[in-house]
Design an enzyme around this catalytic site. Structure first.
Site, PDB file in Angstrom:
ATOM      1  N   CYS A  80       2.849  -2.052  -9.181  1.00 53.94           N
ATOM      2  CA  CYS A  80       4.019  -2.872  -8.867  1.00 53.94           C
ATOM      3  C   CYS A  80       4.748  -3.162 -10.166  1.00 53.94           C
ATOM      4  O   CYS A  80       4.107  -3.277 -11.211  1.00 53.94           O
ATOM      5  CB  CYS A  80       3.578  -4.222  -8.292  1.00 53.94           C
ATOM      6  SG  CYS A  80       3.227  -4.201  -6.559  1.00 53.94           S
ATOM      7  N   CYS A  88      -5.078   0.917  -3.527  1.00 57.80           N
ATOM      8  CA  CYS A  88      -4.569   2.289  -3.477  1.00 57.80           C
ATOM      9  C   CYS A  88      -4.006   2.743  -4.809  1.00 57.80           C
ATOM     10  O   CYS A  88      -3.357   3.778  -4.892  1.00 57.80           O
ATOM     11  CB  CYS A  88      -3.516   2.409  -2.382  1.00 57.80           C
ATOM     12  SG  CYS A  88      -2.263   1.137  -2.466  1.00 57.80           S
ATOM     13  N   CYS A 109       0.871  -1.177   0.000  1.00 57.20           N
ATOM     14  CA  CYS A 109       0.000   0.000   0.000  1.00 57.20           C
ATOM     15  C   CYS A 109       0.906   1.224   0.000  1.00 57.20           C
ATOM     16  O   CYS A 109       2.122   1.102   0.127  1.00 57.20           O
ATOM     17  CB  CYS A 109      -1.002   0.001   1.154  1.00 57.20           C
ATOM     18  SG  CYS A 109      -0.333   0.191   2.799  1.00 57.20           S
TER      19      CYS A 109
END
Length: 137
Positions: free
Chosen positions: A89, A85, A11
Site C-alpha cells: 500500500c 498477499c 487483497c
C-alpha cells in the site's frame, strides 16, 4: 459526533478475503466504522465460494463488486489491512498498517473458504475492540 475510524481492507483481487473482512466489519460494527475494500488487480466478480460462505452466516455480499486500490482510499483510511498477499500500500504518516496472513480462497470451494471466513471474523472482532468498542451505557 466524533469522527469514526475508517478501515481499508486490501487483497490482490478484492474478490474474497477483503470482501469478507469488509462485510464482517460492517455487520459487527455497524455505523461505528467506515469500511472500504480494494484490490491491486481487482477481479471481475466476488468469489462465489466467499459469497456462499458469508450467506451461510446471514451476510449477503452477492451485490459487491471488486474495486481498484487507489492512493485516495489509503489517504482516507485510518487503518489499512492487507490480507496476506504481499500487496504494498502507499504509505502515509499517521496511518496504521496491518497484514493479516490468511489463505487465499481463490479457486477453492466453500468447504475451504469457511475456515478463512471464521478466521477473518475473529480478527475483525479483535479490531473492533481496539478501534470502535461498544459505547458504554
Amino acid at each position: 459526533m466524533p469522527d469514526k475510524p475508517s478501515v481499508l481492507f486490501v487483497c490482490v483481487h478484492n474478490a474474497g478475503r477483503s470482501q469478507m473482512a469488509a462485510a464482517w466489519l460492517t455487520h459487527l460494527a455497524g455505523d461505528r466504522v467506515e469500511v472500504r475494500s480494494a484490490g491491486s488487480n481487482p477481479g471481475e466478480n466476488v468469489n462465489p465460494a466467499a459469497v456462499e460462505a458469508m450467506s451461510e452466516v446471514g451476510i449477503d455480499i452477492s451485490a459487491e463488486v471488486p474495486k481498484m486500490l487507489t492512493v485516495d482510499a489509503v489517504k482516507e483510511s485510518d487503518v489499512c489491512i492487507t490480507m496476506g498477499c504481499g500487496d504494498t500500500c502507499p504509505v502515509f504518516p499517521g496511518k496504521r498498517y496491518l497484514d493479516w496472513q490468511l489463505e487465499d480462497p481463490a479457486g477453492q470451494g466453500v468447504d475451504a473458504v469457511r475456515p478463512i471466513r471464521d478466521e477473518i471474523k475473529v480478527l475483525v472482532e479483535s479490531l473492533i475492540k481496539e478501534i470502535a468498542p461498544e459505547p458504554q451505557s
